[in-house]
Design a protein around this motif. Structure first.
Motif, PDB file in Angstrom:
ATOM      1  N   ARG A   1     -14.406 -91.145 106.778  1.00  0.00           N
ATOM      2  CA  ARG A   1     -15.029 -90.648 105.557  1.00  0.00           C
ATOM      3  C   ARG A   1     -16.395 -90.012 105.814  1.00  0.00           C
ATOM      4  NH1 ARG A   1     -15.531 -93.472  99.639  1.00  0.00           N
ATOM      5  NH2 ARG A   1     -17.125 -92.071  98.805  1.00  0.00           N
ATOM      6  N   THR A   2     -17.165 -90.583 106.750  1.00  0.00           N
ATOM      7  CA  THR A   2     -18.544 -90.112 106.969  1.00  0.00           C
ATOM      8  C   THR A   2     -18.640 -88.629 107.304  1.00  0.00           C
ATOM      9  OG1 THR A   2     -19.254 -92.319 107.657  1.00  0.00           O
ATOM     10  CG2 THR A   2     -20.634 -90.455 108.331  1.00  0.00           C
ATOM     11  N   PRO A   3     -17.876 -88.094 108.280  1.00  0.00           N
ATOM     12  CA  PRO A   3     -17.994 -86.653 108.562  1.00  0.00           C
ATOM     13  C   PRO A   3     -17.541 -85.769 107.400  1.00  0.00           C
ATOM     14  CG  PRO A   3     -16.188 -87.632 109.810  1.00  0.00           C
ATOM     15  CD  PRO A   3     -16.949 -88.755 109.222  1.00  0.00           C
ATOM     16  N   VAL A   4     -16.579 -86.249 106.597  1.00  0.00           N
ATOM     17  CA  VAL A   4     -16.154 -85.478 105.432  1.00  0.00           C
ATOM     18  C   VAL A   4     -17.273 -85.441 104.397  1.00  0.00           C
ATOM     19  CG1 VAL A   4     -14.473 -85.328 103.559  1.00  0.00           C
ATOM     20  CG2 VAL A   4     -13.741 -86.045 105.835  1.00  0.00           C
ATOM     21  N   GLU A   5     -17.935 -86.571 104.213  1.00  0.00           N
ATOM     22  CA  GLU A   5     -19.066 -86.629 103.278  1.00  0.00           C
ATOM     23  C   GLU A   5     -20.181 -85.684 103.716  1.00  0.00           C
ATOM     24  OE1 GLU A   5     -19.330 -88.063 100.501  1.00  0.00           O
ATOM     25  OE2 GLU A   5     -18.079 -89.859 100.394  1.00  0.00           O
ATOM     26  N   GLN A   6     -20.379 -85.587 105.019  1.00  0.00           N
ATOM     27  CA  GLN A   6     -21.422 -84.686 105.528  1.00  0.00           C
ATOM     28  C   GLN A   6     -21.103 -83.230 105.199  1.00  0.00           C
ATOM     29  OE1 GLN A   6     -21.503 -85.807 109.678  1.00  0.00           O
ATOM     30  NE2 GLN A   6     -22.907 -87.513 109.338  1.00  0.00           N
ATOM     31  N   LEU A   7     -19.823 -82.856 105.258  1.00  0.00           N
ATOM     32  CA  LEU A   7     -19.434 -81.505 104.860  1.00  0.00           C
ATOM     33  C   LEU A   7     -19.673 -81.286 103.373  1.00  0.00           C
ATOM     34  CD1 LEU A   7     -16.088 -80.764 106.761  1.00  0.00           C
ATOM     35  CD2 LEU A   7     -18.297 -79.637 107.080  1.00  0.00           C
TER      36      LEU A   7
ATOM     37  N   ALA B   1     -20.187 -68.929 115.951  1.00  0.00           N
ATOM     38  CA  ALA B   1     -20.898 -68.718 114.692  1.00  0.00           C
ATOM     39  C   ALA B   1     -20.584 -69.806 113.671  1.00  0.00           C
ATOM     40  CB  ALA B   1     -20.540 -67.344 114.120  1.00  0.00           C
ATOM     41  N   LEU B   2     -19.317 -70.240 113.608  1.00  0.00           N
ATOM     42  CA  LEU B   2     -18.941 -71.292 112.673  1.00  0.00           C
ATOM     43  C   LEU B   2     -19.622 -72.614 113.030  1.00  0.00           C
ATOM     44  CD1 LEU B   2     -17.255 -72.299 110.302  1.00  0.00           C
ATOM     45  CD2 LEU B   2     -15.365 -72.693 111.899  1.00  0.00           C
ATOM     46  N   GLY B   3     -19.660 -72.941 114.320  1.00  0.00           N
ATOM     47  CA  GLY B   3     -20.334 -74.161 114.740  1.00  0.00           C
ATOM     48  C   GLY B   3     -21.812 -74.151 114.380  1.00  0.00           C
ATOM     49  N   LEU B   4     -22.465 -73.011 114.565  1.00  0.00           N
ATOM     50  CA  LEU B   4     -23.884 -72.894 114.221  1.00  0.00           C
ATOM     51  C   LEU B   4     -24.104 -72.992 112.712  1.00  0.00           C
ATOM     52  CD1 LEU B   4     -24.939 -70.008 116.660  1.00  0.00           C
ATOM     53  CD2 LEU B   4     -25.452 -72.453 116.872  1.00  0.00           C
ATOM     54  N   ALA B   5     -23.203 -72.397 111.933  1.00  0.00           N
ATOM     55  CA  ALA B   5     -23.339 -72.435 110.469  1.00  0.00           C
ATOM     56  C   ALA B   5     -23.213 -73.857 109.946  1.00  0.00           C
ATOM     57  CB  ALA B   5     -22.287 -71.533 109.830  1.00  0.00           C
ATOM     58  N   LEU B   6     -22.244 -74.609 110.459  1.00  0.00           N
ATOM     59  CA  LEU B   6     -22.046 -75.977 109.980  1.00  0.00           C
ATOM     60  C   LEU B   6     -23.131 -76.925 110.464  1.00  0.00           C
ATOM     61  CD1 LEU B   6     -18.164 -76.297 110.345  1.00  0.00           C
ATOM     62  CD2 LEU B   6     -19.496 -75.987 108.259  1.00  0.00           C
ATOM     63  N   ALA B   7     -23.903 -76.502 111.466  1.00  0.00           N
ATOM     64  CA  ALA B   7     -25.000 -77.340 111.967  1.00  0.00           C
ATOM     65  C   ALA B   7     -26.258 -77.203 111.104  1.00  0.00           C
ATOM     66  CB  ALA B   7     -25.321 -76.973 113.409  1.00  0.00           C
ATOM     67  N   ILE B   8     -26.292 -76.244 110.203  1.00  0.00           N
ATOM     68  CA  ILE B   8     -27.450 -76.054 109.323  1.00  0.00           C
ATOM     69  C   ILE B   8     -27.508 -77.197 108.312  1.00  0.00           C
ATOM     70  CG2 ILE B   8     -28.464 -74.552 107.569  1.00  0.00           C
ATOM     71  CD1 ILE B   8     -27.199 -72.192 109.019  1.00  0.00           C
TER      72      ILE B   8
ATOM     73  N   SER C   1     -17.203 -77.589 115.095  1.00  0.00           N
ATOM     74  CA  SER C   1     -17.725 -78.153 113.844  1.00  0.00           C
ATOM     75  C   SER C   1     -18.073 -79.624 113.998  1.00  0.00           C
ATOM     76  CB  SER C   1     -16.693 -78.003 112.722  1.00  0.00           C
ATOM     77  OG  SER C   1     -15.560 -78.842 112.960  1.00  0.00           O
ATOM     78  N   GLY C   2     -17.435 -80.295 114.971  1.00  0.00           N
ATOM     79  CA  GLY C   2     -17.682 -81.711 115.163  1.00  0.00           C
ATOM     80  C   GLY C   2     -16.988 -82.599 114.154  1.00  0.00           C
ATOM     81  N   VAL C   3     -16.086 -82.021 113.363  1.00  0.00           N
ATOM     82  CA  VAL C   3     -15.367 -82.780 112.334  1.00  0.00           C
ATOM     83  C   VAL C   3     -13.878 -82.713 112.661  1.00  0.00           C
ATOM     84  CG1 VAL C   3     -14.946 -83.087 109.874  1.00  0.00           C
ATOM     85  CG2 VAL C   3     -17.124 -82.135 110.656  1.00  0.00           C
ATOM     86  N   PRO C   4     -13.315 -83.759 113.281  1.00  0.00           N
ATOM     87  CA  PRO C   4     -11.890 -83.723 113.665  1.00  0.00           C
ATOM     88  C   PRO C   4     -10.963 -83.464 112.482  1.00  0.00           C
ATOM     89  CG  PRO C   4     -13.007 -85.563 114.728  1.00  0.00           C
ATOM     90  CD  PRO C   4     -13.978 -84.988 113.741  1.00  0.00           C
TER      91      PRO C   4
END
Length: 255
Positions: free
Chosen positions: A142-148, A63-70, A203-206
């Motif tokens: 920085r890029t994946p953090v910016e995406q969050l 569920a968390l992975g799906l939520a962060l993919a929105i 989440s895809g964000v290490p």
């Protein structure tokens, strides 16, 4: 009366410690000295908790992975995030009893550990913000953090803050409440921390997984000392709300 007897008198002034001793006493009380308690469970209760915890971890991680993919700005993100929190809360409540806990202060009294949780959460926040200042100069990190952070920039800060609070409480109820209790005393600190970090893998964000490991280890140590979730919840909310409000400005400053 001898000097020793005077120092043992009921009306004596409290012993004054230096700054280093005060800091050591704080960490000993907050993270190292468990309070006495008896939360032993029967084999049947332990088995039920293990089954519920295992099922909840799988559902919550997906569920968390799906939520962060929105995509950022999509209203579904808020509902999905609250849905993830709902999974953690239901799993925690169904698994068995939860406890607020009581911690030992550096003065030798007991408390819920809320003030300790706030201080520890603020310390962890300071460390992460300092790290963010460095990460801001490394595009790969920085890029994946910016995406969050885009969920904040393109959405409602108030709603994201609400989701952060509800999610933080839910995660502590489950991971430091149910999951911690599901492991034996020998493995509960490491087991609950690894489970919490693993729940963020989709989440895809290490860096999110790294943050979960650090926060999980801190709050698990509090859980081991206090026997409950009040202190861990306070640490989690202090850290997560601080990151929500300050991470973006720090990245901009570092970049």
């Amino acid at each position: 009366m001898t000097e020793r007897n005077r120092s043992d008198s009921p009306g004596r002034e409290p012993v004054r410690r230096g700054p280093v001793a005060e800091v050591r006493a704080f960490f000993d009380a907050a993270l190292l000295q468990p309070t006495e308690r008896n939360y032993d469970e029967t084999p049947a209760q332990r088995l039920r908790r293990l089954i519920v915890v295992a099922a909840t971890v799988v559902l919550g991680t997906i569920a968390l992975g799906l939520a962060l993919a929105i995509p950022p700005g999509d209203p579904r993100f808020y509902l999905a995030s609250l849905g993830v929190a709902g999974v953690w809360i239901v799993g925690a409540l169904v698994s068995g009893p939860l406890h607020l806990g009581r911690g030992r202060t550096r003065a030798g009294t007991t408390s819920r550990g809320v003030l300790q949780g706030f201080i520890l959460g603020a310390m962890l926040l300071a460390v992460f913000l300092a790290g963010a200042f460095v990460i801001a100069r490394i595009p790969l990190l920085r890029t994946p953090v910016e995406q969050l952070l885009d969920h904040v920039r393109h959405g409602s800060l108030g709603l994201v803050a609400l989701v952060t609070v509800v999610g933080g409480i839910a995660e502590e109820l489950f991971f430091r409440g149910a999951v911690f209790a599901a492991f034996s005393r020998r493995f509960n600190l490491v087991g609950s921390t690894v489970s919490y970090a693993a729940s963020t893998l989709f989440s895809g964000v290490p860096l999110l997984t790294f943050a979960a490991a650090c926060l999980g280890l801190l709050t698990a140590a509090q859980r081991r000392v206090t026997g409950g979730v009040a202190g861990p919840i306070t640490s989690h909310l202090t850290w997560s709300l601080g990151m929500l409000l300050l991470l973006g400005p720090v990245l901009d400053l570092g970049g």
